[in-house]
Design an enzyme around this catalytic site. Structure first.
Site, PDB file in Angstrom:
ATOM      1  N   PRO A   9      33.057  35.958  30.968  1.00 41.44           N
ATOM      2  CA  PRO A   9      33.222  34.596  31.141  1.00 41.44           C
ATOM      3  C   PRO A   9      34.225  33.693  31.457  1.00 41.44           C
ATOM      4  CG  PRO A   9      33.994  36.827  30.763  1.00 41.44           C
ATOM      5  CD  PRO A   9      32.572  37.003  30.794  1.00 41.44           C
ATOM      6  N   ASN A  10      34.263  32.662  31.682  1.00 40.39           N
ATOM      7  CA  ASN A  10      35.856  31.509  31.989  1.00 40.39           C
ATOM      8  C   ASN A  10      34.834  31.619  33.068  1.00 40.39           C
ATOM      9  OD1 ASN A  10      37.028  31.259  29.547  1.00 40.39           O
ATOM     10  ND2 ASN A  10      37.594  33.125  29.901  1.00 40.39           N
ATOM     11  N   ARG A  17      40.316  26.234  36.277  1.00 44.94           N
ATOM     12  CA  ARG A  17      41.293  27.254  35.381  1.00 44.94           C
ATOM     13  C   ARG A  17      41.657  27.765  36.774  1.00 44.94           C
ATOM     14  NH1 ARG A  17      38.724  33.036  34.580  1.00 44.94           N
ATOM     15  NH2 ARG A  17      40.798  34.014  33.268  1.00 44.94           N
ATOM     16  N   TYR A  22      43.012  31.060  41.059  1.00 47.64           N
ATOM     17  CA  TYR A  22      41.207  31.066  41.413  1.00 47.64           C
ATOM     18  C   TYR A  22      40.389  30.363  42.409  1.00 47.64           C
ATOM     19  CZ  TYR A  22      41.722  34.484  37.098  1.00 47.64           C
ATOM     20  OH  TYR A  22      41.956  35.374  36.019  1.00 47.64           O
ATOM     21  N   ASN A  73      30.371  39.479  37.838  1.00 47.99           N
ATOM     22  CA  ASN A  73      31.604  39.546  37.938  1.00 47.99           C
ATOM     23  C   ASN A  73      32.059  39.308  36.848  1.00 47.99           C
ATOM     24  OD1 ASN A  73      34.240  39.045  37.922  1.00 47.99           O
ATOM     25  ND2 ASN A  73      34.287  37.177  39.378  1.00 47.99           N
ATOM     26  N   ALA A  76      37.064  38.613  32.113  1.00 55.83           N
ATOM     27  CA  ALA A  76      37.672  39.782  31.111  1.00 55.83           C
ATOM     28  C   ALA A  76      37.121  40.281  31.126  1.00 55.83           C
ATOM     29  CB  ALA A  76      38.144  38.754  30.410  1.00 55.83           C
ATOM     30  N   ASP A  86      28.156  50.343  29.710  1.00 52.85           N
ATOM     31  CA  ASP A  86      26.469  51.120  29.766  1.00 52.85           C
ATOM     32  C   ASP A  86      25.855  50.469  30.362  1.00 52.85           C
ATOM     33  OD1 ASP A  86      28.192  53.387  28.531  1.00 52.85           O
ATOM     34  OD2 ASP A  86      27.755  52.788  26.439  1.00 52.85           O
ATOM     35  N   GLU A  97      30.773  44.972  41.452  1.00 54.54           N
ATOM     36  CA  GLU A  97      31.599  44.341  41.237  1.00 54.54           C
ATOM     37  C   GLU A  97      32.262  43.143  42.514  1.00 54.54           C
ATOM     38  OE1 GLU A  97      35.460  45.866  37.970  1.00 54.54           O
ATOM     39  OE2 GLU A  97      34.670  46.794  38.617  1.00 54.54           O
ATOM     40  N   HIS A  99      35.782  40.356  42.249  1.00 51.19           N
ATOM     41  CA  HIS A  99      36.414  39.656  41.373  1.00 51.19           C
ATOM     42  C   HIS A  99      36.976  38.991  42.727  1.00 51.19           C
ATOM     43  CE1 HIS A  99      35.982  41.960  37.632  1.00 51.19           C
ATOM     44  NE2 HIS A  99      35.841  43.265  38.552  1.00 51.19           N
ATOM     45  N   ILE A 100      37.338  37.804  41.956  1.00 43.93           N
ATOM     46  CA  ILE A 100      38.454  36.446  43.031  1.00 43.93           C
ATOM     47  C   ILE A 100      39.179  37.043  43.372  1.00 43.93           C
ATOM     48  CG2 ILE A 100      39.330  34.347  43.073  1.00 43.93           C
ATOM     49  CD1 ILE A 100      36.671  33.424  41.549  1.00 43.93           C
ATOM     50  N   ARG A 106      47.542  42.443  40.051  1.00 40.47           N
ATOM     51  CA  ARG A 106      48.272  41.634  38.515  1.00 40.47           C
ATOM     52  C   ARG A 106      48.528  42.381  37.516  1.00 40.47           C
ATOM     53  NH1 ARG A 106      43.592  37.433  37.448  1.00 40.47           N
ATOM     54  NH2 ARG A 106      44.994  36.894  35.846  1.00 40.47           N
ATOM     55  N   ARG A 110      44.778  44.063  33.540  1.00 34.91           N
ATOM     56  CA  ARG A 110      43.964  43.622  34.282  1.00 34.91           C
ATOM     57  C   ARG A 110      43.667  44.506  35.232  1.00 34.91           C
ATOM     58  NH1 ARG A 110      42.807  38.046  33.342  1.00 34.91           N
ATOM     59  NH2 ARG A 110      44.369  36.816  32.380  1.00 34.91           N
TER      60      ARG A 110
END
Length: 145
Positions: A9-10, A17, A22, A73, A76, A86, A97, A99-100, A106, A110
């Site tokens: 998401p996002n 954003r 980011y 990624n 949230a 799961d 996994e 993440h930027i 943070r 998070r």
């Protein structure tokens, strides 16, 4: 070999954003750089972005029919989606996994990733470069290099 890059998401709002966090690059630019790297590495790559948890779960469930590994990624959802956790645990594909931002530096909420314990590994805090590192890691996991 084919790698799925799954954006949560996002992430469709990258470049607009919170650019201080980011960056100013768009999701399309990240995907284009990954496509270029995939060509260099001699692998195929597919992309998907969704703001909906169930869509991401469904894509993970069906990924093994087409892909050899996943770069993910979860946005949230990283911090609380046991459904995605799961789904990652249920599939027989390595999941990297990414993440930027450095989620561990943070806000307190998070810092926890419910995905990390079932992922092959986590890359966090390197900006858009993290996606390239994650793609290289996914290829390495599949090839054993």
């Amino acid at each position: 070999m084919k790698i799925l890059v799954l954006h949560g998401p996002n992430l469709n709002l990258l470049g607009k954003r919170e650019p201080g966090l980011y960056g100013t690059g768009s999701l399309e630019e990240i995907n284009a750089s990954l496509q270029e790297l995939a060509c260099e590495l001699g692998v195929e790559i597919g992309f998907m972005q969704s703001n909906h948890e169930g869509v991401l779960v469904d894509k993970l469930h069906t990924a093994s029919a087409e892909y050899d590994a996943v770069v993910f990624n979860p946005g949230a959802f990283t911090h609380y989606s046991y459904a995605l956790r799961d789904a990652v645990a249920a599939i027989a594909l390595p999941v990297v996994e990414v993440h930027i931002t450095n989620i561990h530096a943070r806000e307190e909420f998070r810092c926890l990733s419910v995905i990390a314990p079932v992922a092959a590994g986590q890359i966090t805090g390197f900006g858009a470069l993290g996606y390239q590192l994650a793609l290289r890691a996914a290829v390495g996991l599949v090839t054993g290099q």
